[in-house]
Design an enzyme around this catalytic site. Sequence first.
Site, PDB file in Angstrom:
ATOM      1  N   ILE A  83     -18.707  28.864  70.154  1.00 44.69           N
ATOM      2  CA  ILE A  83     -18.663  27.916  68.928  1.00 44.69           C
ATOM      3  C   ILE A  83     -18.652  26.637  69.653  1.00 44.69           C
ATOM      4  CG2 ILE A  83     -16.056  28.033  69.226  1.00 44.69           C
ATOM      5  CD1 ILE A  83     -15.964  27.464  66.117  1.00 44.69           C
ATOM      6  N   SER A  84     -19.560  25.699  68.934  1.00 45.63           N
ATOM      7  CA  SER A  84     -19.974  24.442  69.614  1.00 45.63           C
ATOM      8  C   SER A  84     -18.718  23.316  69.422  1.00 45.63           C
ATOM      9  CB  SER A  84     -21.053  23.811  68.623  1.00 45.63           C
ATOM     10  OG  SER A  84     -22.223  24.613  68.734  1.00 45.63           O
ATOM     11  N   GLN A  85     -18.917  22.417  70.288  1.00 44.81           N
ATOM     12  CA  GLN A  85     -17.866  21.221  70.504  1.00 44.81           C
ATOM     13  C   GLN A  85     -17.628  20.547  69.054  1.00 44.81           C
ATOM     14  OE1 GLN A  85     -19.216  18.163  72.761  1.00 44.81           O
ATOM     15  NE2 GLN A  85     -17.387  17.185  73.030  1.00 44.81           N
TER      16      GLN A  85
END
Length: 232
Positions: A83-85
């Site tokens: 899951i992206s930053q």
Amino acid sequence: MLHKKISGLVALGILFTLWVHAADDFSHVRKKMVENQIKARGIKDEKVLEALLKVPRHEFVPFLYRRLAYTDGPLPIGHGQTISQPYIVAIMTELLSLDGDEKVLEIGTGSGYQAAILGELAKEVYTIEILEPLANIAQKRLEQMGYTNIKVKCGDGFLGWQEYAPFDGIIVTCAPDQIPPILIEQLAEGGRMVIPVGESWQELKLVTKEDGKVITKDIIPVRFVPMIRKEQ
Ligand code: SAH
């Protein structure tokens, strides 16, 4: 001696389980995330900030990572994906300049978090995930959360989603080594596409289409998982 070691380990295990399960006020940490990681780095779009304050990011990460859901970085979601930053989600969403009437396509559903943020800000969201287990989990999760404006499909996002094209916004959250031409075709006139392009490090690009002309602008260097192709 061994007995002592085992009791120590059991105690640690119990403490860890309590820590993970403890009922927590995630809204408080979410607020801090928006202040310290998002606003402090210059994200201004009020609607984007509101969506980040609303969507429970801890529900999109594996149970053992809930406590880390609001930290300043990506997190594993299984199958070698992440899951992206939060900041990257924020800047990519802001670049789409959504008003609420748009039809948006996302490539790389992953946990479904970015799709949920888009679901708060656009009229219709179409999201494609190539790995079936991730597509299934995200679909169930988004359904249970009550997002009726998000459609998830398992497939190769390199090909876009012709059935619902053209899209006012396209957001790609895995990295191809060049902009897939089909996605440019599926971008509406006046539409905006945000896409990381490159190999191990990428440049985040904003692609716009005005009077049939395609304009590409470099935004910031980023690091995404590579775009997988079906035949690979
Ligand atoms: N947007 C996601 C994070 C994306 S991680 C979130 O909010 O959690 C990138 C995702 O892209 C991974 O789940 C990966 O499986 C998926 N992916 C990689 N290549 C793809 C392709 N060709 N088509 C669709 N999804 C792809």
